[in-house]
Design an enzyme around this catalytic site. Sequence first.
Site, PDB file in Angstrom:
ATOM      1  CG  ASP A  29      -2.048   1.011   1.083  1.00 54.64           C
ATOM      2  OD1 ASP A  29      -3.215   0.604   1.039  1.00 54.64           O
ATOM      3  OD2 ASP A  29      -1.751   2.232   1.027  1.00 54.64           O
ATOM      4  CB  ILE A  30       1.019   4.070  -2.371  1.00 52.85           C
ATOM      5  CG1 ILE A  30       2.151   4.908  -2.903  1.00 52.85           C
ATOM      6  CG2 ILE A  30      -0.256   4.874  -2.211  1.00 52.85           C
ATOM      7  CD1 ILE A  30       1.917   5.380  -4.333  1.00 52.85           C
ATOM      8  CG  ASN A  85     -12.522  -0.521   3.541  1.00 53.62           C
ATOM      9  OD1 ASN A  85     -12.852  -1.056   4.592  1.00 53.62           O
ATOM     10  ND2 ASN A  85     -11.462   0.257   3.440  1.00 53.62           N
ATOM     11  CB  VAL A  94      -9.032   1.835  -5.249  1.00 55.10           C
ATOM     12  CG1 VAL A  94      -8.700   1.207  -6.604  1.00 55.10           C
ATOM     13  CG2 VAL A  94      -8.042   2.949  -4.912  1.00 55.10           C
ATOM     14  CG  HIS A  98      -8.551  -2.923  -2.390  1.00 56.66           C
ATOM     15  ND1 HIS A  98      -9.453  -2.207  -3.123  1.00 56.66           N
ATOM     16  CD2 HIS A  98      -8.409  -2.248  -1.227  1.00 56.66           C
ATOM     17  CE1 HIS A  98      -9.839  -1.147  -2.444  1.00 56.66           C
ATOM     18  NE2 HIS A  98      -9.231  -1.146  -1.280  1.00 56.66           N
ATOM     19  CG  HIS A 100      -6.850  -2.612   3.205  1.00 55.82           C
ATOM     20  ND1 HIS A 100      -6.065  -1.530   2.888  1.00 55.82           N
ATOM     21  CD2 HIS A 100      -8.064  -2.364   2.647  1.00 55.82           C
ATOM     22  CE1 HIS A 100      -6.781  -0.657   2.184  1.00 55.82           C
ATOM     23  NE2 HIS A 100      -7.998  -1.138   2.024  1.00 55.82           N
TER      24      HIS A 100
END
Length: 138
Positions: A29-30, A85, A94, A98, A100
């Site tokens: 994760d950025i 989410n 986004v 995905h 996390h």
Amino acid sequence: VPTIFSRIARHEIPAVIVAEDDAAVAFMDIAPASRGHVLVIAREEYPDIGSIPPATWLRVMALTQRVAQAIQRGLAPDGINIVQNNGAAAGQTVFHLHVHVIPRWADDGALALWRPGAMMPEQLDAVARQIRAALGDD
Ligand code: AMP
């Protein structure tokens, strides 16, 4: 237009990838909540849990587990949160499914989860009835 995560999956834009297979890709994760925060995406573009085929979701979960186990071995956190989410109201930004994987250390304050609420037993029954009816199991 492809999502930013589709472009990462195709290696069209840079990302720090940690693992990938034919169904899923895991990358850093950025804007990490903690040291070692990884995202696991479906290679194909599905916005959320409601739209991904079950078999593909299982592949995403399989890579998620591998990554979580590697984080445990490699970074030795005190705990790990798995967060996913769906929808803007749930904090999704986004719209490409995905998961996390967020390593946690005691008292790191990295993540605010939920505040415990209160419901009467009959309210729990009523909402469970709605969910069961939607499942079609009764
Ligand atoms: P969510 O709020 O569940 O939709 O999470 C989106 C996550 O994607 C956030 O934690 C962002 O920091 C992360 N993110 C967004 N763009 C990128 C990117 N290009 N590379 C890596 N992580 C990203």
